[in-house]
Design an enzyme around this catalytic site. Structure first.
Site, PDB file in Angstrom:
ATOM      1  CG  HIS A 213      -2.126  -0.938   0.989  1.00  0.00           C
ATOM      2  ND1 HIS A 213      -3.434  -0.522   1.062  1.00  0.00           N
ATOM      3  CD2 HIS A 213      -2.189  -2.259   0.691  1.00  0.00           C
ATOM      4  CE1 HIS A 213      -4.250  -1.538   0.822  1.00  0.00           C
ATOM      5  NE2 HIS A 213      -3.518  -2.604   0.600  1.00  0.00           N
ATOM      6  CB  CYS A 244      -8.102  -2.400   4.828  1.00  0.00           C
ATOM      7  SG  CYS A 244      -8.925  -3.599   5.905  1.00  0.00           S
TER       8      CYS A 244
END
Length: 327
Positions: A213, A244
């Site tokens: 990420h 998320c």
């Protein structure tokens, strides 16, 4: 200690935008819009696309229509269309949808596992055993994804030995590969290499994949660090969208077109067509109604990369062109 390896000559990119990218967006795309996106991605040279997830729609409403998306996308025989499943029911739905591969995800911290799938790690491992058996009977590939490997938003540091132990148990269940998830973007290059080296020392033949990420600007640096220790499988999301919903502050995934651009600049082949990827990023930007984080979409492609003409994009023209698949 395992020495640094030479950089790989090819890297396999799995596109996770239709799942990991869209699950954290406030705007829920229609089924038709998701199909439009995946069909466009089909034409970029990708051989692995994460279509969606079979999770409880109360918690992730963006994925409620995954079965219908699977039923209606244009499938290509050389593309693996995968899905995420947290439990046996989700895996059974993935089997019914004819997913080519199912990724079972667990967290490397108890707190995040409870937040993400409402189970303890041991409960998730027990569920993974049932899923693995069901997938084997259906002749569908079983993959394992470990979230928050490089740091947890609730517990901070995650012991590397715990990652090694969970990997051992998942490989024993028959996982075809282990994906190392930097769910909240807490990884840095030295930590990426430390985790990969620990796993390589214990499981030298196990296929490993990095799921980075982009928090704090370290995403592509972590990709390079992973390449240096032998990783040649990377997850990325078109436009850099994602995150998320069960991890506070989770940033988007690394951007597919930015990652591929960097790799091609380094002489590393991905088999992907950058102009087509940029057109897909333009498409997702228009569908979501906001600017995406990717940089190539803003700055253009370097002129010496094939297709790298600094000009306005004609998405219809680019997406219609065939791609030579070399990876």
């Amino acid at each position: 200690m395992i020495p640094l390896t030479t950089l790989p000559s090819t890297v396999s990119i799995r596109e996770v935008g239709p799942r990991d990218g869209l699950q954290n967006e406030d705007r829920i795309l229609t089924t038709e819009q998701k199909i439009l996106l995946i069909n466009a991605l089909n034409n970029s040279g990708l051989r692995q696309i994460e279509v969606g997830s079979f999770v409880n729609p109360r918690y992730v409403p963006q994925m409620a229509d995954t079965a219908e998306v699977f039923a209606r996308i244009e499938r290509r025989p050389d593309v693996i269309y995968s899905a995420i499943a947290p439990n046996l029911r989700g895996a059974q739905r993935a089997i019914e949808a004819r997913a080519d591969s199912v990724q079972v995800f667990l967290s490397a911290s108890e707190s995040h596992n409870q937040s993400n799938v409402r189970m303890s790690i041991n409960e998730s491992l027990a569920a993974a055993a049932d899923i693995a058996l069901a997938l084997k009977e259906a002749s569908i590939e079983f993959e394992a994804v470990l979230s928050v490997v490089f740091g947890c938003p609730f517990e901070n540091d995650v012991p590397i030995e715990r990652v090694v132990t969970m990997t051992e148990r998942l490989l024993a269940l028959g996982a075809s590969q282990i994906t190392l998830g930097d769910t909240t973007g807490m990884a840095h290059p030295r930590l990426v290499q430390a985790v990969v080296r620990a796993l390589r020392e214990r499981f030298p033949q196990a296929p490993l994949r990095l799921h980075p990420h982009s928090a704090r600007g370290a995403g592509l640096a972590n990709v390079l660090a992973a390449l240096e220790v032998g990783i040649d499988r990377i997850d990325a999301s078109i436009g850099g969208i994602g995150g998320c919903p069960f991890a506070p502050g989770a940033p988007g995934n690394i951007c597919t077109e930015d990652t591929v651009h960097m790799l091609h600049e380094m002489g590393i082949d991905t088999g992907l067509d950058i102009p087509k990827l940029v057109s897909c990023a333009k498409l997702i930007e228009s569908l979501l109604g906001h600017e995406v984080p990717g940089q190539v979409i803003k700055g253009g492609i370097c002129g010496h990369i094939p297709g790298g003409k600094m000009r306005p994009w004609n998405e219809t023209e680019i997406l219609a062109q065939p791609v030579s698949r070399t990876v």
